[in-house]
Design a protein around this motif. Structure first.
Motif, PDB file in Angstrom:
ATOM      1  N   GLY A 162     -83.893  78.911   0.823  1.00 39.90           N
ATOM      2  CA  GLY A 162     -84.348  78.406   2.218  1.00 39.90           C
ATOM      3  C   GLY A 162     -85.758  78.357   2.627  1.00 39.90           C
ATOM      4  N   THR A 163     -86.736  79.265   1.844  1.00 40.78           N
ATOM      5  CA  THR A 163     -87.792  78.961   1.964  1.00 40.78           C
ATOM      6  C   THR A 163     -88.444  77.558   1.348  1.00 40.78           C
ATOM      7  OG1 THR A 163     -88.364  81.274   1.933  1.00 40.78           O
ATOM      8  CG2 THR A 163     -90.335  79.988   1.143  1.00 40.78           C
TER       9      THR A 163
ATOM     10  N   VAL B  63     -90.269  82.851   7.920  1.00 35.85           N
ATOM     11  CA  VAL B  63     -90.808  81.659   7.071  1.00 35.85           C
ATOM     12  C   VAL B  63     -90.918  80.329   7.939  1.00 35.85           C
ATOM     13  CG1 VAL B  63     -90.272  80.011   5.169  1.00 35.85           C
ATOM     14  CG2 VAL B  63     -89.782  82.431   4.751  1.00 35.85           C
TER      15      VAL B  63
ATOM     16  N   ILE C 130     -82.833  83.311   0.344  1.00 32.47           N
ATOM     17  CA  ILE C 130     -84.124  83.258   1.014  1.00 32.47           C
ATOM     18  C   ILE C 130     -85.233  82.445   0.231  1.00 32.47           C
ATOM     19  CG2 ILE C 130     -86.247  84.840   1.651  1.00 32.47           C
ATOM     20  CD1 ILE C 130     -84.146  87.208   2.163  1.00 32.47           C
TER      21      ILE C 130
ATOM     22  N   SER D 101     -85.549  86.961   7.863  1.00 30.95           N
ATOM     23  CA  SER D 101     -86.431  86.456   6.725  1.00 30.95           C
ATOM     24  C   SER D 101     -86.685  84.871   7.084  1.00 30.95           C
ATOM     25  CB  SER D 101     -85.973  86.452   5.385  1.00 30.95           C
ATOM     26  OG  SER D 101     -85.862  87.956   5.121  1.00 30.95           O
ATOM     27  N   LEU D 102     -85.737  84.074   7.143  1.00 29.99           N
ATOM     28  CA  LEU D 102     -85.898  82.593   7.244  1.00 29.99           C
ATOM     29  C   LEU D 102     -86.689  82.211   8.604  1.00 29.99           C
ATOM     30  CD1 LEU D 102     -82.539  81.364   5.728  1.00 29.99           C
ATOM     31  CD2 LEU D 102     -84.764  81.511   4.693  1.00 29.99           C
TER      32      LEU D 102
ATOM     33  N   SER E 131     -87.910  86.907  14.535  1.00 31.03           N
ATOM     34  CA  SER E 131     -87.576  87.530  13.306  1.00 31.03           C
ATOM     35  C   SER E 131     -87.684  88.978  13.350  1.00 31.03           C
ATOM     36  CB  SER E 131     -88.523  86.971  12.444  1.00 31.03           C
ATOM     37  OG  SER E 131     -89.882  87.419  12.291  1.00 31.03           O
TER      38      SER E 131
ATOM     39  N   THR F 126     -79.146  87.754  -2.018  1.00 30.47           N
ATOM     40  CA  THR F 126     -79.995  87.577  -0.853  1.00 30.47           C
ATOM     41  C   THR F 126     -81.398  87.170  -1.163  1.00 30.47           C
ATOM     42  OG1 THR F 126     -78.886  89.640  -0.054  1.00 30.47           O
ATOM     43  CG2 THR F 126     -81.042  89.185   0.991  1.00 30.47           C
ATOM     44  N   GLY F 127     -82.097  87.608  -2.132  1.00 31.31           N
ATOM     45  CA  GLY F 127     -83.204  87.002  -2.605  1.00 31.31           C
ATOM     46  C   GLY F 127     -83.038  85.515  -2.984  1.00 31.31           C
TER      47      GLY F 127
ATOM     48  N   ILE G 298     -81.306  88.046   5.986  1.00 32.39           N
ATOM     49  CA  ILE G 298     -81.537  86.449   5.639  1.00 32.39           C
ATOM     50  C   ILE G 298     -81.932  85.744   6.845  1.00 32.39           C
ATOM     51  CG2 ILE G 298     -80.296  84.599   4.886  1.00 32.39           C
ATOM     52  CD1 ILE G 298     -78.601  86.201   3.231  1.00 32.39           C
TER      53      ILE G 298
END
Length: 94
Positions: A11-12, A63, A8, A59-60, A49, A4-5, A56
């Protein structure tokens, strides 16, 4: 293992990398006028969001929303960079 991290983070990195040329092209073709589009999209993405439970995607979207809002300032900074001659000025735009 949990990815997951890492997803993210990747993707960031991609989102920020995509927004850089978007700001440059927006200023080149339209000037600073469409700043409100970044505002509306940013607020919309942040609200979305908050409404999504999937970590995920939420979070995206956060961002993307933050990148849209940050792009407003960068759009006006890009105008200054163009005025300083660091980037080309669009001669066809009034």
């Amino acid at each position: 293992m949990f990815f997951t991290g890492l997803i993210i983070a990747f993707g960031t990195f991609l989102i920020i990398g995509v927004f850089h040329p978007i700001v440059i092209k927006t200023e080149y073709y339209f000037g600073t006028g469409p700043w409100w589009v970044f505002l509306v999209l940013g607020i919309g993405a942040i609200i979305a969001s908050l409404c999504i439970a999937q970590v995920i995607l939420s979070s995206l979207l956060g961002v993307i929303g933050a990148s849209c809002l940050w792009s407003i300032g960068e759009l006006f900074e890009q105008k200054k960079r163009v005025d300083q001659g660091w980037f080309p000025k669009n001669k066809n735009r009034q």
